[in-house]
Scaffold this motif. Structure first.
Motif, PDB file in Angstrom:
ATOM      1  N   GLU A 350      47.469  41.840  62.605  1.00 58.81           N
ATOM      2  CA  GLU A 350      47.824  40.256  61.956  1.00 58.81           C
ATOM      3  C   GLU A 350      46.524  40.074  61.055  1.00 58.81           C
ATOM      4  N   LEU A 351      45.696  40.158  62.232  1.00 59.15           N
ATOM      5  CA  LEU A 351      44.642  38.871  61.601  1.00 59.15           C
ATOM      6  C   LEU A 351      43.641  40.181  60.768  1.00 59.15           C
ATOM      7  N   TYR A 352      43.555  41.655  61.272  1.00 54.80           N
ATOM      8  CA  TYR A 352      43.617  42.379  60.523  1.00 54.80           C
ATOM      9  C   TYR A 352      43.763  42.742  58.798  1.00 54.80           C
ATOM     10  N   VAL A 353      44.900  42.701  59.505  1.00 57.24           N
ATOM     11  CA  VAL A 353      45.309  42.828  57.492  1.00 57.24           C
ATOM     12  C   VAL A 353      45.866  41.854  56.760  1.00 57.24           C
ATOM     13  N   ALA A 354      45.374  40.722  57.410  1.00 51.71           N
ATOM     14  CA  ALA A 354      45.027  39.366  56.369  1.00 51.71           C
ATOM     15  C   ALA A 354      43.664  39.797  56.060  1.00 51.71           C
ATOM     16  N   ASN A 355      42.518  39.624  56.571  1.00 49.01           N
ATOM     17  CA  ASN A 355      41.192  39.733  56.596  1.00 49.01           C
ATOM     18  C   ASN A 355      40.861  40.719  55.333  1.00 49.01           C
ATOM     19  N   ALA A 356      41.687  42.253  55.493  1.00 52.76           N
ATOM     20  CA  ALA A 356      41.884  42.838  54.574  1.00 52.76           C
ATOM     21  C   ALA A 356      41.964  42.297  53.148  1.00 52.76           C
ATOM     22  N   ILE A 357      43.186  42.254  53.332  1.00 49.12           N
ATOM     23  CA  ILE A 357      43.795  41.015  52.175  1.00 49.12           C
ATOM     24  C   ILE A 357      42.574  40.016  51.329  1.00 49.12           C
ATOM     25  N   MET A 358      42.024  39.566  52.626  1.00 48.57           N
ATOM     26  CA  MET A 358      41.623  38.638  51.158  1.00 48.57           C
ATOM     27  C   MET A 358      40.387  38.772  50.820  1.00 48.57           C
ATOM     28  N   GLY A 359      39.704  40.056  51.425  1.00 46.77           N
ATOM     29  CA  GLY A 359      39.216  41.113  50.874  1.00 46.77           C
ATOM     30  C   GLY A 359      39.041  41.145  49.798  1.00 46.77           C
ATOM     31  N   VAL A 360      40.000  41.867  49.321  1.00 47.32           N
ATOM     32  CA  VAL A 360      40.474  41.724  47.911  1.00 47.32           C
ATOM     33  C   VAL A 360      40.745  40.690  46.985  1.00 47.32           C
ATOM     34  N   GLY A 361      41.570  40.195  47.590  1.00 49.95           N
ATOM     35  CA  GLY A 361      41.468  38.519  46.502  1.00 49.95           C
ATOM     36  C   GLY A 361      39.858  37.990  46.523  1.00 49.95           C
ATOM     37  N   VAL A 362      38.758  37.781  46.864  1.00 44.24           N
ATOM     38  CA  VAL A 362      38.138  37.237  47.193  1.00 44.24           C
ATOM     39  C   VAL A 362      36.508  38.176  46.331  1.00 44.24           C
ATOM     40  N   GLY A 363      36.941  39.599  46.201  1.00 48.04           N
ATOM     41  CA  GLY A 363      36.155  40.845  45.900  1.00 48.04           C
ATOM     42  C   GLY A 363      36.504  40.305  44.293  1.00 48.04           C
ATOM     43  N   LEU A 364      37.684  40.306  43.950  1.00 48.11           N
ATOM     44  CA  LEU A 364      38.100  40.453  42.548  1.00 48.11           C
ATOM     45  C   LEU A 364      37.600  38.895  41.825  1.00 48.11           C
ATOM     46  N   ILE A 365      37.740  38.184  42.523  1.00 46.91           N
ATOM     47  CA  ILE A 365      37.376  36.515  41.737  1.00 46.91           C
ATOM     48  C   ILE A 365      36.074  36.002  41.806  1.00 46.91           C
ATOM     49  N   PHE A 366      35.146  36.405  42.802  1.00 45.59           N
ATOM     50  CA  PHE A 366      33.722  36.545  42.007  1.00 45.59           C
ATOM     51  C   PHE A 366      32.954  37.475  41.621  1.00 45.59           C
ATOM     52  N   ALA A 367      33.305  38.461  41.247  1.00 41.38           N
ATOM     53  CA  ALA A 367      32.987  39.511  40.682  1.00 41.38           C
ATOM     54  C   ALA A 367      32.925  39.624  39.382  1.00 41.38           C
ATOM     55  N   CYS A 368      34.663  38.879  38.801  1.00 44.47           N
ATOM     56  CA  CYS A 368      34.773  37.870  37.682  1.00 44.47           C
ATOM     57  C   CYS A 368      33.920  36.986  37.586  1.00 44.47           C
ATOM     58  N   LEU A 369      33.607  36.080  38.353  1.00 38.93           N
ATOM     59  CA  LEU A 369      33.286  34.871  37.698  1.00 38.93           C
ATOM     60  C   LEU A 369      32.564  34.418  37.657  1.00 38.93           C
ATOM     61  N   SER A 370      31.577  35.734  38.155  1.00 41.77           N
ATOM     62  CA  SER A 370      30.013  35.906  37.886  1.00 41.77           C
ATOM     63  C   SER A 370      29.940  37.128  36.493  1.00 41.77           C
ATOM     64  N   ASN A 371      30.708  37.560  35.678  1.00 40.82           N
ATOM     65  CA  ASN A 371      30.751  38.514  34.665  1.00 40.82           C
ATOM     66  C   ASN A 371      30.837  36.931  33.787  1.00 40.82           C
ATOM     67  N   LEU A 372      31.710  36.020  34.565  1.00 42.22           N
ATOM     68  CA  LEU A 372      31.774  34.785  33.075  1.00 42.22           C
ATOM     69  C   LEU A 372      31.221  34.011  33.017  1.00 42.22           C
ATOM     70  N   ILE A 373      30.183  33.595  33.530  1.00 45.67           N
ATOM     71  CA  ILE A 373      29.344  33.143  33.718  1.00 45.67           C
ATOM     72  C   ILE A 373      28.312  33.527  32.553  1.00 45.67           C
ATOM     73  N   VAL A 374      27.802  34.763  32.919  1.00 44.35           N
ATOM     74  CA  VAL A 374      26.824  35.689  32.983  1.00 44.35           C
ATOM     75  C   VAL A 374      26.803  35.812  31.053  1.00 44.35           C
ATOM     76  N   ALA A 375      28.661  36.114  30.599  1.00 42.43           N
ATOM     77  CA  ALA A 375      29.075  36.000  29.553  1.00 42.43           C
ATOM     78  C   ALA A 375      29.099  34.790  28.698  1.00 42.43           C
ATOM     79  N   ALA A 376      29.099  33.942  29.946  1.00 38.62           N
ATOM     80  CA  ALA A 376      29.200  32.490  28.770  1.00 38.62           C
ATOM     81  C   ALA A 376      28.279  31.619  28.339  1.00 38.62           C
ATOM     82  N   VAL A 377      27.169  31.942  28.396  1.00 40.04           N
ATOM     83  CA  VAL A 377      25.668  31.509  28.613  1.00 40.04           C
ATOM     84  C   VAL A 377      24.766  31.822  27.047  1.00 40.04           C
ATOM     85  N   PRO A 378      23.644  31.216  26.657  1.00 42.39           N
ATOM     86  CA  PRO A 378      22.361  32.062  26.014  1.00 42.39           C
ATOM     87  C   PRO A 378      22.025  33.193  27.670  1.00 42.39           C
TER      88      PRO A 378
END
Length: 479
Positions: A350-378
């Motif tokens: 159950e912990l393995y599954v939960a961590n795998a799912i968390m990796g998917v979610g956090v991976g999506l978030i961080f990748a896109c947050l960085s893109n948003l910041i890079v795109a948002a400023v001069p």
């Protein structure tokens, strides 16, 4: 070659954040110190990196990102070598402060990618680098046990020291000179004030549990942090050459992204910090698995794997559905993983599954947050904006760890072990944090994929749209 250097640089810095966490007790014994003092091996690195990350990013924007990348890598290498050779706690703490200079590699990497890469490759490259920064926190916990068992804890510093030294040489010869630079002098007073309030805040958060949250030292540091932060904002707003442009920080695309980063850092680092403790708890407590350092690290491995894989695919997701939607979905996926940890943690799978799912979610978030910041400023503000975003994530992690510790230890057995309800309540809180992050992400201004790609390279085909960061796109164009 440039991307390889950036990837190694960011991965090395991220690993050094967490490699020493599982072996603090061994360092304490070997360096003949006490538990309170040995925590400074973590605190010193956190404080130093928080101070240097935005400052190195800003200086890089002004004098050249490739030059400061070499400086940051040399700092990591020298600090790692000193730590590997340390025979007492003093030099070890000094070494960790020097390593903190390496915090600048993340904003510098984003800036270099924006300066040098073809526009269609920027979202994917930024996503991978951002994922590496997050993956390193988990991988460090996984690798620490095997390295210490096969060699000793000194190699937790020798290996990064050797790798970053090679990366520094490669950066000097391979990474091109920055084509985009910010004119003007570097303001000293804003840098001092920024450093001062960050140190006060993070020192209070990191030491609050041991000093007491209502102690004079902690309350005094929090008051000082607030006063210094207000003074810093006032100085920045009046400065002709601000270290961090407050107008930029107030843009809808920037403040919303930073708030999501704060919440995600809060939840992610708290889970990374307490899952190993949960698994290492003896089964006699009615929960836990009595796992070793290596075993508890391996339980975190699925999150690191899925996080990195998602980072590789993030560019495609950004182009298909847009970064805002990806952040919302990622936050909800991560929230589901924390819910699993709260209510289904009796079996290891159950912990393995939960961590795998968390990796998917956090991976999506961080990748896109960085893109948003890079795109948002001069382009000339990429380094400092990315640095502050990383810093805010770190602050969120510090707050999350402190709050999680208070919740987990609110109810303990006579032998000092936390009761299972403490962990359950803690993971419920982290679930809520991710859900709130999803709600905040809904406030991020929505822009078309074409507009994002145009502004990532600073050459829009439709100048009438204005900067993405302005948050002033109206009518059907804002969709």
């Amino acid at each position: 070659m440039t991307f390889a250097v950036l990837a190694v640089s960011v991965a090395s810095f991220a690993l050094l954040q967490s490699l020493v966490t599982p072996v603090l007790s061994e360092i304490q014994v070997d360096l003949n110190t006490d538990q309170t003092t040995v925590t400074w091996v973590l605190t010193a690195y956190l404080l130093s990196a928080s101070v240097f990350t935005p400052i190195i990013g800003r200086i890089g924007d002004k004098v050249g990102k490739e030059k400061l990348l070499v400086v940051a890598l040399v700092g990591l290498a020298i600090g790692s070598i000193i730590a590997a050779l340390a025979t007492s706690i003093g030099p070890m703490i000094v070494a960790r402060i020097i390593q903190g200079v390496g915090g600048g590699v993340l904003p510098l990497a984003f800036g270099i990618i924006r300066d040098e890469f073809p526009e269609k490759k920027i979202p994917g490259a930024v996503g991978i680098i951002a994922s590496l920064a997050a993956v390193g926190a988990g991988v460090g916990l996984v690798l620490a046990g095997p390295i210490v068992e096969a060699l000793n804890y000194h190699w937790l510093f020798w290996i990064p020291g050797i790798v970053t030294a090679v990366a520094a040489v490669a950066a000097f010869f391979v990474v091109p000179a920055s084509p985009v630079r910010t004119p003007g002098k570097i303001s000293v007073l804003p840098a001092v004030l920024l450093s001062a309030w960050l140190v006060c805040l993070l020192l209070a958060l990191s030491q609050g549990r041991s000093w007491g949250w209502t102690s004079g030292r902690v309350l005094g540091l929090i008051v000082a942090a607030v006063v210094l932060a207000v003074a810093w904002v006032m100085v920045e707003e009046r400065s002709e050459s601000p270290l961090i442009d407050m107008t930029m920080m107030r843009l809808p695309a920037v403040w919303t992204t930073n708030l999501v980063a704060l919440l995600v850092g809060f939840a992610m680092y708290a889970s990374f910090g307490f899952l190993p403790q949960f698994t290492q708890t003896p089964t006699e407590a009615g929960y836990g698995f009595g796992a070793s350092i290596t075993e508890s690290g391996l339980i975190l491995l699925p999150s690191s794997v899925t996080m990195f894989v998602v980072g590789l695919l993030s560019g495609t997701f950004v182009r298909l559905i847009g970064p805002k939607t990806v952040v919302v979905i990622g936050s909800l996926i991560a929230a589901s993983s924390m819910a699993i940890l709260a209510f289904a943690h009796d079996e290891k799978w159950e912990l393995y599954v939960a961590n795998a799912i968390m990796g998917v979610g956090v991976g999506l978030i961080f990748a896109c947050l960085s893109n948003l910041i890079v795109a948002a400023v001069p382009p000339e503000q990429t380094g400092v904006a990315s640095g502050m975003n990383a810093n805010i994530r770190t602050i969120g992690g510090s707050v999350g760890a402190a709050v999680m510790a208070s919740i987990v230890t609110a109810s303990v057995f006579p032998n000092g072990l936390p009761k299972e309800s403490g962990y359950t309540n803690g993971f419920i809180m982290l679930t809520i944090a991710f859900v709130v992050a999803a709600l905040v992400a809904l406030l991020i201004p929505r822009v078309k994929r074409e507009v994002i790609e145009e502004h990532l390279v600073g050459e829009p085909e439709h100048p009438e749209l204005g900067m993405v960061a302005a948050g002033t796109l109206v009518g059907d164009k804002s969709e």
